[in-house]
Design a protein around this motif. Structure first.
Motif, short mmCIF file in Angstrom:
data_model
loop_
_atom_site.label_atom_id
_atom_site.label_comp_id
_atom_site.label_asym_id
_atom_site.label_seq_id
_atom_site.Cartn_x
_atom_site.Cartn_y
_atom_site.Cartn_z
N MET A 1 0.74 -1.22 0.06
CA MET A 1 -0.23 -0.07 -0.03
C MET A 1 0.81 1.14 -0.15
O MET A 1 1.82 1.32 0.71
N THR A 2 0.51 2.25 -0.90
CA THR A 2 1.29 3.49 -0.98
C THR A 2 0.76 4.33 -0.21
O THR A 2 -0.44 4.44 -0.14
N THR A 3 1.49 5.21 0.44
CA THR A 3 0.97 6.34 0.97
C THR A 3 1.30 7.59 0.30
O THR A 3 2.33 7.97 -0.17
N ASP A 4 -0.01 8.44 -0.02
CA ASP A 4 0.15 9.62 -0.63
C ASP A 4 0.53 10.76 0.03
O ASP A 4 0.34 10.91 1.38
N ARG A 5 2.04 11.35 -0.06
CA ARG A 5 2.54 12.36 0.40
C ARG A 5 2.17 13.75 -0.27
O ARG A 5 2.22 13.76 -1.46
#
Length: 95
Positions: A1-5
């Motif tokens: 899962m990628t975290t939007d920064r």
């Protein structure tokens, strides 16, 4: 899962220029062409103002202060004949 920064901001990029940014900023910079472009703009600005600056003489400082005070009072006349104030128009480019 990628975290939007959030995108890198000028504070992040300035820290990178000053060799104070963490590995996270460096990695994010590699993946962000817009941030790399902004980094180059900041680098160019830093380099443009990095040169030696000749200090103003006491007379020049006095003139500038007198002119600014007169302008703040609405006086548009020149303080003396040896100097002239030339208004600088605001930049049309805010980039």
């Amino acid at each position: 899962m990628t975290t939007d920064r959030p995108p890198l901001d000028d504070l992040d990029l300035s820290a990178y220029l000053d060799d104070e940014a963490g590995d996270d900023v460096s990695a994010r910079l590699e993946a962000d062409p817009a941030a790399r472009e902004r980094l180059e703009q900041l680098r160019a600005a830093r380099d443009a103002v990095a040169g030696d600056v000749t200090p103003l003489s006491d007379g020049q400082v006095d003139f500038i202060v007198a002119a600014a005070m007169a302008a703040s009072d609405g006086d548009t006349s020149q303080p003396d004949d040896d100097h002239q104030i030339v208004p600088v128009p605001p930049s049309s480019h805010r980039g």
